[in-house]
Design an enzyme around this catalytic site. Structure first.
Site, PDB file in Angstrom:
ATOM      1  N   ALA A 136      -9.889 -20.205 -13.544  1.00  0.00           N
ATOM      2  CA  ALA A 136     -10.343 -18.847 -13.245  1.00  0.00           C
ATOM      3  C   ALA A 136     -10.121 -18.534 -11.774  1.00  0.00           C
ATOM      4  O   ALA A 136      -9.958 -19.429 -10.946  1.00  0.00           O
ATOM      5  CB  ALA A 136     -11.820 -18.709 -13.602  1.00  0.00           C
ATOM      6  N   GLY A 182     -10.218 -22.077 -17.543  1.00  0.00           N
ATOM      7  CA  GLY A 182      -9.680 -20.956 -18.303  1.00  0.00           C
ATOM      8  C   GLY A 182      -8.206 -21.108 -18.596  1.00  0.00           C
ATOM      9  O   GLY A 182      -7.712 -20.613 -19.621  1.00  0.00           O
ATOM     10  N   GLU A 218      -8.050 -23.179 -21.592  1.00  0.00           N
ATOM     11  CA  GLU A 218      -8.524 -22.388 -22.729  1.00  0.00           C
ATOM     12  C   GLU A 218      -7.425 -21.454 -23.233  1.00  0.00           C
ATOM     13  O   GLU A 218      -7.296 -21.215 -24.441  1.00  0.00           O
ATOM     14  CB  GLU A 218      -9.782 -21.606 -22.340  1.00  0.00           C
ATOM     15  CG  GLU A 218     -11.003 -22.515 -22.188  1.00  0.00           C
ATOM     16  CD  GLU A 218     -12.252 -21.750 -21.774  1.00  0.00           C
ATOM     17  OE1 GLU A 218     -13.214 -21.744 -22.557  1.00  0.00           O
ATOM     18  OE2 GLU A 218     -12.258 -21.178 -20.675  1.00  0.00           O
ATOM     19  N   GLU A 228     -15.424 -26.913 -15.702  1.00  0.00           N
ATOM     20  CA  GLU A 228     -16.453 -25.914 -15.378  1.00  0.00           C
ATOM     21  C   GLU A 228     -17.805 -26.529 -15.044  1.00  0.00           C
ATOM     22  O   GLU A 228     -18.564 -26.000 -14.219  1.00  0.00           O
ATOM     23  CB  GLU A 228     -16.621 -24.939 -16.556  1.00  0.00           C
ATOM     24  CG  GLU A 228     -15.483 -23.952 -16.717  1.00  0.00           C
ATOM     25  CD  GLU A 228     -14.352 -24.474 -17.583  1.00  0.00           C
ATOM     26  OE1 GLU A 228     -13.491 -23.672 -17.990  1.00  0.00           O
ATOM     27  OE2 GLU A 228     -14.322 -25.691 -17.859  1.00  0.00           O
TER      28      GLU A 228
END
Length: 700
Positions: free
Chosen positions: A61, A100, A103, A123
């Protein structure tokens, strides 16, 4: 240049992402991916490849967007667009696919990666959990147990490991685009289906009974008091019990709870604090550095041997100086044993161990250090001994060699004064065990040059340490603050607390170990010997060390003798309370005229932590630390302060400096100004309703 570009190579669509330096999932990148996937549904492509330019795949992110109003498309919308593509989407990974970024890869229908790539969901290290399906898709591919380990640790894994866990479908040896195109061609030729991870069913019968409860208990020890790891377990459990969309909803709810938590705010503070610590005020970015291609270490004990391992691990040859061959053999044997332990834990291969050991050679002859680029002295904490070592090094080492001391508290300038090159002298304070602990205090002497300081900071990165620059004073940053912390632990013992109560209070709050247990681990004789070299005035109030001295004089030196504040099992090292110690404490209290009482847990916590904060404020006033966050880094990485509390100075800001100041004033009134005079900086900031953080902004 656009952050996302699309081209057709034959009948394969290639979506290229380019958002330097790490392809973070910024709003622009999300928007570009979403648009490219959507438009590619209507063209002549039969499969799509998601590929990144630069040094890495999507590394995670965009942390700079945390706390800002969200902008569509959200990551979850991008992932849904990828997953719903009616054409197979293949993630082609190089560098790192983290958070992310991974992901996004998990939402693709297939994944290939260079063998040098790493993937992971880190995370938890920011007090968060994967919020875009990571906890739901990972167990569907890798299995529940593997997902629990991967996501709660936050550690990245290699492409080969990911392939074995079914998180990667194909490992590519060389050219990523060429390999990804070949993989896509295979899928097209065999009419491979669009394979959505969300459609995989986890059979509840495949999960060992009690797995989740057992894992939660493990986390209670490994990540004591932390919110995110426990929520990760809940999310993965939901993946086994709920339909996919309901599992996603559960994940999102708990992600938001973590995001808004004090713990995540503290861990994000630590993330930025670690990076700020590498920036030296007043040091030009183009300051030249010296090459360090060879290192000498004086002293092959526990500390010296551990330091040697750091350099060998970085492929830098080390000459380890000891007094004779027997001492050299002992040191090398311990190093060999430490590497073997790492091998058993799977942290390195036999080939890596062999290579590292080959880079460490022992010698009893200082003359062999004549051509090394850096020498680190790691002998006993005696100024006379250290000065003797540096005087010899000054005569032997080549011009331009950096001479460093690993002292924990001695005056760098006094050590440098015996040489003709004080500008090349610096402190490199490693923390024990030096091959494990991440912190490196870089201590500047009054004559240390910018080049030497810049070299030391750069070197820390080479050997994978977190460096913090400290000024020269007794104990520098960490050990200077440790003195009042340890003082209050001793006074609480004398006034009525037990060793177990103090350690339990501090560990329950989040410290890696309580201060009493730390004393036993380090050895009570170390402090005892250090005090013997001090005058009565330098030792200070005997109340602060009388219990420790009494135990040492009884032969109770800590874990190494099987007894200190606690008694230790000879095989397991398990500790137990000892009535004999309680008798010693009561006798010392009586001898010093201290009336014992029941001390509340909160008082113990506040006395120890607020003593740290007050001394930290003095360190800032004295210019020993560059910024409050540097102190936080020192304590989180060197002294077991819980990172999810953000370090002592951040914690003080969080609870309010007025509260800290008022409590310290209460302690001053109860226990005397000698120990509890509030720092003038703390007093001023508290009265002005300010924080350490905005004070440092004013100094910039």
């Amino acid at each position: 240049m656009s952050t996302v570009n699309y081209e057709l190579i034959g009948d394969i669509g290639v979506i290229r992402l380019n958002n330097p330096p790490v392809n973070a999932l910024s709003h622009g990148l999300r928007e570009g991916i979403w648009g490219a996937i959507k438009s590619a549904q209507e063209d002549a492509s039969e499969a799509l490849i998601l590929l990144c330019e630069g040094r890495t795949f999507i590394a995670g992110a965009d942390i700079t967007e945390f706390g800002k109003p969200p902008q569509a498309p959200m990551l979850s919308e991008v992932i849904t667009e990828i997953e719903n593509s009616h054409k197979p989407v293949i993630a082609a990974i190089h560098g790192t696919a983290l958070g992310g970024g991974f992901e996004v890869a998990l939402a693709c229908h297939y994944r290939c990666a260079l063998k040098s790539a790493k993937v992971g969901l880190p995370e938890v290290k920011l007090g968060l959990l994967p919020g875009a399906g990571g906890t739901q898709r990972t167990p569907r591919l890798a299995g529940v147990s593997a997902a629990l380990e991967l996501i709660t640790s936050g550690n990245p894994i290699s492409a080969a490991k990911a392939e074995s866990m079914k998180l990667i479908d194909r490992v590519i040896s060389d050219d990523l685009l060429k390999g990804a195109l070949a993989f896509a061609r295979e899928l097209i030729n065999r009419k491979a289906p669009v394979r959505r991870v969300r459609d995989i069913h986890i059979d509840p019968a495949s999960i060992p009974e009690g797995l989740f409860d057992e894992f939660r208990q493990r986390l209670n020890k490994r990540a004591r008091g932390q919110l995110a790891p426990q929520h990760i377990v809940t999310c993965i459990e939901a993946a086994t019990q709920l339909p996919f969309d309901k599992g996603l909803a559960k994940e999102l709810d708990l992600f938001i709870e973590c995001l808004l938590s004090d713990q995540s705010a503290a861990l994000r503070h630590m993330f930025f604090a670690e990076r700020s610590a590498t920036k030296i005020k007043g040091l030009a970015k183009d300051t030249p550095t010296r090459e360090i291609n060879s290192v000498g270490i004086i002293g092959g004990g526990t500390m010296g041997g551990g330091i040697a391992m750091n350099f060998a691990n970085a492929n830098i040859p080390v000459k380890l100086v000891e007094i004779n061959q027997a001492a050299i053999d002992r040191s090398l044997a311990v190093i060999d044993k430490n590497y073997s332990i790492s091998m058993k834990k799977g942290k390195l291969s036999e080939a890596q161990k062999t290579r590292s050991l080959s880079l460490i050679t022992g010698t009893a002859d200082y003359a062999e250090l004549a051509d090394v680029d850096l020498v680190i002295e790691a002998v006993f904490e005696s100024m006379e001994l250290k000065q003797d070592v540096f005087a010899r090094l000054d005569q032997i080492c080549k011009p331009g060699a950096i001479l460093a001391t690993n002292t924990s508290y001695q005056d760098i300038d006094q050590i440098a004064a015996v040489t003709n090159r004080p500008e090349d002298i610096i402190g490199l304070h490693f923390f024990s065990p030096a091959n494990v602990m991440k912190l490196l205090e870089v201590v500047r002497g009054s004559k240390s040059t910018d080049t030497v300081i810049a070299t030391a900071m750069q070197l820390a990165k080479t050997i994978k340490k977190v460096p913090v620059l400290a000024g020269n004073c007794y104990g520098f940053i960490g050990n200077r603050m440790l003195r009042p912390y340890a003082r209050e632990a001793q006074l609480c013992l004398l006034e009525g607390a037990t060793p177990e109560q103090i350690d339990t209070v501090m560990q329950s709050w989040g410290m890696a170990m309580g201060p009493i247990a730390v004393g036993d681990l380090a050895g009570l004789d170390i402090g005892y010997k250090a005090r013997q070299g001090l005058s009565k005035a330098e030792k200070g109030d005997s109340k602060t060390y009388c219990i420790a001295d009494a135990l040492v004089e009884m032969g109770r030196l800590g874990q190494k003798t099987g007894a200190g504040y606690y008694r230790y099992d000879s095989e397991t090292r398990a500790r137990s309370n000892d009535p004999e110690v309680l008798a010693v404490i009561k006798a010392q209290a009586e001898a010093h005229g201290v009336e014992r009482r029941e001390i509340p847990d909160e008082e113990i916590l506040n006395r120890l932590i607020f003593a740290l904060i007050n001394e930290g404020a003095r360190i800032l006033e004295d210019g020993i630390a560059q910024r409050p966050s540097d102190i936080d880094v020192v304590y989180a990485y060197g002294y077991g302060f819980p990172p999810h509390r953000g370090g002592p100075m951040y914690y003080a800001d969080r609870i309010g400096l007025k509260k800290v100041y008022d409590t310290i004033c209460t302690f001053r009134d109860l226990h005397g100004e000698a120990y509890w005079a509030p720092s003038p900086l703390l007093a001023r900031l508290a009265q002005e309703g300010r924080t350490f953080a905005n004070w440092v902004d004013d100094q910039s």
